[in-house]
Design an enzyme around this catalytic site. Structure first.
Site, short mmCIF file in Angstrom:
data_model
loop_
_atom_site.label_atom_id
_atom_site.label_comp_id
_atom_site.label_asym_id
_atom_site.label_seq_id
_atom_site.Cartn_x
_atom_site.Cartn_y
_atom_site.Cartn_z
N ASP A 1 -6.17 4.01 -24.52
CA ASP A 1 -7.34 4.05 -23.33
C ASP A 1 -8.33 4.82 -23.71
O ASP A 1 -8.32 5.77 -24.27
CB ASP A 1 -6.38 4.62 -22.32
CG ASP A 1 -4.98 4.20 -22.03
OD1 ASP A 1 -4.66 2.97 -22.56
OD2 ASP A 1 -4.32 4.56 -21.16
N GLU B 1 -0.81 2.29 -13.54
CA GLU B 1 -1.45 3.16 -14.72
C GLU B 1 -2.96 3.11 -14.25
O GLU B 1 -3.55 2.01 -13.68
CB GLU B 1 -1.23 2.38 -15.83
CG GLU B 1 0.32 2.66 -16.18
CD GLU B 1 0.72 2.33 -17.67
OE1 GLU B 1 1.50 3.05 -18.32
OE2 GLU B 1 -0.04 1.37 -18.45
C1 FRU Z 1 -1.75 3.02 -20.68
C2 FRU Z 1 -1.12 4.17 -20.95
C3 FRU Z 1 -1.18 5.26 -20.06
C4 FRU Z 1 -0.77 6.60 -20.68
C5 FRU Z 1 -1.47 6.29 -22.07
C6 FRU Z 1 -0.45 6.65 -23.33
O1 FRU Z 1 -2.24 2.31 -21.85
O2 FRU Z 1 0.35 3.78 -20.96
O3 FRU Z 1 -0.62 5.00 -18.96
O4 FRU Z 1 -1.29 7.71 -20.34
O5 FRU Z 1 -1.32 4.68 -22.35
O6 FRU Z 1 -1.08 6.57 -24.29
#
Ligand code: FRU
Length: 488
Positions: free
Chosen positions: A46, A221
């Site tokens: 992300d 998310e």
């Molecule tokens: C989304 C996610 C988020 C988390 C991060 C961990 O891709 O799963 O929810 O904070 O990636 O890398």
């Protein structure tokens, strides 16, 4: 396969020469991008903390240094004056405290009183490997120093929610600061939780955000929130939606609700959920506002729980090019960032009339850069353009006049990715003319349709010499116009 011991190491645990050896391997990968943000090695996911602060843009990303797996996450930091050329600032946040011992997860960059507040999720696994999540704060000052608040600002989820509790989005509205946190009810349904604060440090739980999407996936998310053209937009990546028509074809999805918060900030009145990208690889986008008021979005051009061919070369994933958002007819439109035009170096143009035939271009090849393509179908049943064409390889943009759709087809793009989820992505399309703005790089293609009605973002993994471009029309004629701007 990686053991937990191998996956949960911070960058400071690297052995001598370990990372330089990995970097040397990555450099040889034929799929290294030329102008997209990608990790030097390891796995990127992300975008995080995207903001404009102290005279430049700041962007972070989720990063696991040691290889192409989801392991111990760090925040890697980049800055830019123009969103086009990025300078690497190195690791900004890495695990130090027990509550973040298994990773610094996603979050927001929020600017207030000349400081940049970085809100993130502390990810911890206890002795029985159960997840423990808290919301945490670090402050970046104008001298570039980052100081973490040693205790979480929110120590865990409220009762009746699981520890899938992460990705804080912080913003100001009226006289208060608000935080939206991605969450999961004990019944394993996704939602957002609302917190309120007056000083950004002490936070009070208000309640779950009420929407008319009560039962919409098992986990929400990466929330984002902004106002645009006088309307409010809530962006989220809900997991667990089922494919429907041409929508929700990938393993996970990201999209927006356009609507309105009530005065108490506990309900968001919204209508439809609009999927943000029609391609194969797109997730967890974030936005920020430019000083001149444009809302810019960057996404992860990848998906969780998905293997990519570059994994074996020691790296995975990249971010999308930045996009400018607007609202038209109640829908989000996405246009390429204006500043990307700075990258244009050379241009070539060709106009071809194809009549039940297929033509390979002799002067324009699939190179990293930007393409403007107009397809005008006269009486053909299908017409289109194929990029990265080689022996048994091609990535096809197709206008189908008979079945009235536009599609991006990566059935033969090279090494396959996530084929369980299909190899063609479509949108309904009725007109005989279509205008495409395409960003091609060594291992990705982003196709913008017309005025940003839709974007298809996808990774492709062709052979190095699959470099031709072909234009075609079936059962009739079409006029195809192509302009290429190569970036180097
Ligand atoms: C989304 C996610 C988020 C988390 C991060 C961990 O891709 O799963 O929810 O904070 O990636 O890398």
């Amino acid at each position: 396969s990686w053991s937990n011991e191998q996956r949960y190491r911070a960058i400071t645990d690297a052995k001598d020469g370990e990372l330089s050896a990995l970097e040397a391997k990555v450099t040889k990968s034929i799929w290294r991008q030329t102008y997209h943000i990608q990790p030097n090695y390891g796995l990127l996911n992300d975008p995080n903390g995207f903001c404009y602060y102290n005279g430049k843009y700041h962007l972070f990303y989720q990063w696991f240094p040691f290889g192409a797996v989801h392991g111990m996450k760090h925040w890697y930091h980049l800055t830019s004056a123009d969103l086009v050329d990025w300078q690497e600032e190195g690791v900004a946040l890495m695990p130090e405290f027990p509550h973040e011992s298994h990773g610094i997860f996603s979050g927001t960059g929020f600017v207030e009183e000349e400081q940049l507040y970085l809100f993130y999720t502390g990810n911890h696994r206890n002795e029985t490997w159960q997840r423990r999540s808290s919301q945490c704060l670090a402050i970046l000052s104008s001298d570039g120093k980052i100081e973490k608040v040693t205790e979480p600002v929110i120590s865990g989820p409220p009762k009746q929610y699981t520890h899938n509790f992460r990705d804080p989005k912080v913003f100001k509205k009226g006289n208060h600061y608000y935080m939206l946190v991605g969450a999961q009810r004990e019944a394993l349904e996704g939602c957002l939780l609302v917190y309120v604060s007056d000083d950004l440090k002490s936070w009070k739980f208000k309640q779950e955000l009420k929407t008319n999407h009560e039962s919409f996936g098992f986990m929400w998310e990466c929330p984002d929130y902004f106002s645009l053209q006088g309307q409010e937009v809530l962006l989220v990546s809900p997991q667990g939606l089922k494919a429907k028509g041409n929508d929700f074809q990938n393993i996970y999805h990201s999209g927006v609700f356009i609507g309105e918060f009530d005065e108490q900030m506990v309900s968001f009145d919204t209508h439809a959920f609009q999927e943000l990208d029609k391609g194969f690889d797109f997730y967890a986008p974030q936005t920020t506002q430019t000083p001149d008021g444009r809302q810019i979005l960057i996404g992860w051009m990848g998906l969780p729980d998905t293997d990519y061919p570059s994994d074996k070369d020691g790296w995975a994933n990249c971010l999308t090019t930045p996009r400018e958002l607007s609202i038209k007819n109640g829908r989000i439109q996405q246009q390429p960032l204006q500043e990307l035009k700075q990258k244009r170096v050379k241009t070539k143009h060709q106009q071809v009339r194809v009549a039940s035939s297929r033509e390979r271009l002799k002067t324009i090849f699939s190179e990293a850069g930007e393409y403007q393509v107009t397809i005008k179908v006269e009486d053909a049943k299908k017409a289109g353009i194929a990029f990265s064409v080689g022996e048994n390889e091609e990535t096809v943009c197709l206008l189908d006049r008979e079945s009235k759709y536009f599609s991006l087809d990566r059935t033969q793009s090279g090494i396959p990715v996530a084929t369980d989820f299909g190899t063609v992505r479509k949108m309904i399309y009725q007109q005989p003319t279509i205008q495409l703005t395409i960003f091609l790089d060594q291992s990705s293609i982003e196709v913008f349709v017309n005025d940003g009605e839709a974007v298809f973002s996808s990774r492709i993994f062709p052979k190095e010499d699959s470099r031709f471009i072909e234009l075609f029309a079936e059962n009739g004629t079409a006029q195809i116009d192509i302009t290429q701007w190569s970036y180097e």
